[in-house]
Scaffold this active site. Structure first.
Site, short mmCIF file in Angstrom:
data_model
loop_
_atom_site.label_atom_id
_atom_site.label_comp_id
_atom_site.label_asym_id
_atom_site.label_seq_id
_atom_site.Cartn_x
_atom_site.Cartn_y
_atom_site.Cartn_z
N GLU A 110 0.77 -0.80 -0.32
CA GLU A 110 0.22 0.04 -0.01
C GLU A 110 0.83 1.46 -0.04
O GLU A 110 2.01 1.29 0.42
CB GLU A 110 -1.06 0.04 1.29
CG GLU A 110 -2.12 1.03 1.38
CD GLU A 110 -2.99 1.00 0.65
OE1 GLU A 110 -2.75 1.76 -0.53
OE2 GLU A 110 -4.18 1.68 0.83
N ASP A 111 0.26 2.74 -0.32
CA ASP A 111 1.71 3.26 -0.31
C ASP A 111 1.01 4.50 0.74
O ASP A 111 2.27 4.24 1.34
CB ASP A 111 0.39 4.72 -2.08
CG ASP A 111 -1.19 4.75 -1.20
OD1 ASP A 111 -1.49 4.43 -0.86
OD2 ASP A 111 -1.38 5.44 -2.28
N ASP A 114 -3.25 5.20 6.50
CA ASP A 114 -4.36 7.15 7.83
C ASP A 114 -4.75 6.53 9.16
O ASP A 114 -4.13 6.29 9.29
CB ASP A 114 -4.49 7.71 7.25
CG ASP A 114 -5.53 8.58 7.31
OD1 ASP A 114 -4.21 9.53 8.30
OD2 ASP A 114 -5.75 10.04 6.14
N PHE A 163 -0.80 16.02 4.66
CA PHE A 163 -1.65 15.36 3.67
C PHE A 163 -0.53 15.56 2.51
O PHE A 163 0.51 16.34 2.04
CB PHE A 163 -2.68 16.39 2.64
CG PHE A 163 -2.97 15.64 2.09
CD1 PHE A 163 -4.31 14.51 1.75
CD2 PHE A 163 -3.03 16.09 0.56
CE1 PHE A 163 -5.00 14.04 0.77
CE2 PHE A 163 -4.03 15.39 -0.66
CZ PHE A 163 -4.76 13.87 -0.40
N ARG A 176 -0.16 12.32 -9.16
CA ARG A 176 0.37 10.64 -8.40
C ARG A 176 2.29 10.50 -8.97
O ARG A 176 2.80 9.41 -8.82
CB ARG A 176 -0.63 9.84 -9.26
CG ARG A 176 -1.68 9.19 -8.43
CD ARG A 176 -2.85 7.98 -9.03
NE ARG A 176 -4.21 8.44 -8.81
CZ ARG A 176 -4.35 8.34 -8.03
NH1 ARG A 176 -3.55 7.91 -6.63
NH2 ARG A 176 -6.10 8.20 -7.23
P1 IMP Z 1 -6.87 4.80 5.32
O1 IMP Z 1 -8.26 3.90 5.12
O2 IMP Z 1 -7.38 5.92 6.19
O3 IMP Z 1 -5.99 3.89 6.13
O4 IMP Z 1 -6.26 5.54 4.24
C1 IMP Z 1 -5.87 5.30 3.13
C2 IMP Z 1 -6.12 5.84 2.00
O5 IMP Z 1 -6.24 7.18 1.91
C3 IMP Z 1 -4.73 5.49 1.44
O6 IMP Z 1 -4.52 4.57 0.53
C4 IMP Z 1 -4.81 7.23 0.02
O7 IMP Z 1 -4.90 6.58 -1.19
C5 IMP Z 1 -5.68 7.85 1.51
N1 IMP Z 1 -4.47 8.84 1.83
C6 IMP Z 1 -4.80 8.77 3.16
N2 IMP Z 1 -3.21 9.94 3.34
C7 IMP Z 1 -3.66 10.05 2.06
C8 IMP Z 1 -2.15 11.61 2.32
O8 IMP Z 1 -1.99 12.42 3.13
N3 IMP Z 1 -2.25 11.68 0.96
C9 IMP Z 1 -3.24 11.00 -0.32
N4 IMP Z 1 -3.23 9.95 -0.20
C10 IMP Z 1 -3.63 9.22 1.01
MG MG Z 2 -5.52 6.33 -2.44
#
Ligand code: IMP
Ligand code: MG
Length: 188
Positions: A110-111, A114, A163, A176
């Site tokens: 995963e990238d 959060d 962010f 991206r």
């Molecule tokens: P989570 O489900 O809240 O852990 O979020 C994960 C997803 O939110 C990642 O796969 C990203 O696509 C997106 N995301 C979370 N933080 C950022 C950020 O700072 N920039 C861009 N995308 C984010």
């Molecule tokens: Mg994303």
């Protein structure tokens, strides 16, 4: 407010985009992660599940540095954010696996993590398919934002609650293709 972004539109002042992690730093760290993964899975097949769209940039570069095991690449797509900057809490399932992972070693790539909702959802879903092992590799971790506990096996960089953009990460599906990780500088 550190972001000059109009929520609900796609406007961003590009002059405020600054480097957080350079292309060289990314490359060095990815090589180290790939070596660890190579050692851990030595001589075995490894199914890498890359999470589209953002995780694909990292997963592809990582896979190219893995030398000691055979990699099978697959892709899944879920959406938790829509086009907003805060998690809606909803994880929508868009693209499923194309390989059978039963009794196989699986690594989710995963990238960024959060809230943890996306990976918690995916882990639960994939565990039901009975892989012999299931681990998580993320390029970035905003640990202080975690709402659901996720066990991270490989992490590129812990970052603060900002962010970020680039190297797969988007804002309204843009940015991206930056070859570094950027953040948006606070307006003075
Ligand atoms: P989570 O489900 O809240 O852990 O979020 C994960 C997803 O939110 C990642 O796969 C990203 O696509 C997106 N995301 C979370 N933080 C950022 C950020 O700072 N920039 C861009 N995308 C984010
Ligand atoms: Mg994303």
């Amino acid at each position: 407010m550190y972001l000059f972004i109009c929520l609900g539109s796609e406007v961003m002042n590009k002059e405020n985009i600054k480097v957080l992690i350079s292309k060289e730093e990314l490359h060095e760290r990815i090589k180290i992660l790939a070596q660890q993964i190579s050692n851990d899975y030595k001589g075995r097949d490894l199914v890498i599940i890359s999470i589209l769209k953002g995780g694909a940039y990292f997963a592809i570069d990582l896979s190219k540095e893995i030398t000691e095991c055979d990699v099978i690449m697959d892709f899944m797509k879920v959406s938790s954010y829509g086009n907003a900057m805060v998690s809606s809490g909803d994880v929508k399932f868009i693209l499923d696996l194309s390989v059978d992972i039963k009794d196989r070693d699986v690594l989710i790539v995963e990238d960024i993590i959060d809230s943890g909702r996306t990976l918690a959802f995916l882990s639960e879903y994939l565990k039901k398919k009975e892989p012999s092992s299931l681990k998580i590799c993320t390029l970035l971790d905003k640990k202080e934002r975690r709402e659901i506990d996720v066990s991270v096996d490989y992490c590129g960089f812990l970052i603060e609650d900002k962010f970020v953009l680039g190297y797969g990460l988007d804002y309204f599906d843009k940015f991206r293709n930056l070859d570094y990780i950027a953040y948006v500088e606070e307006e003075k």
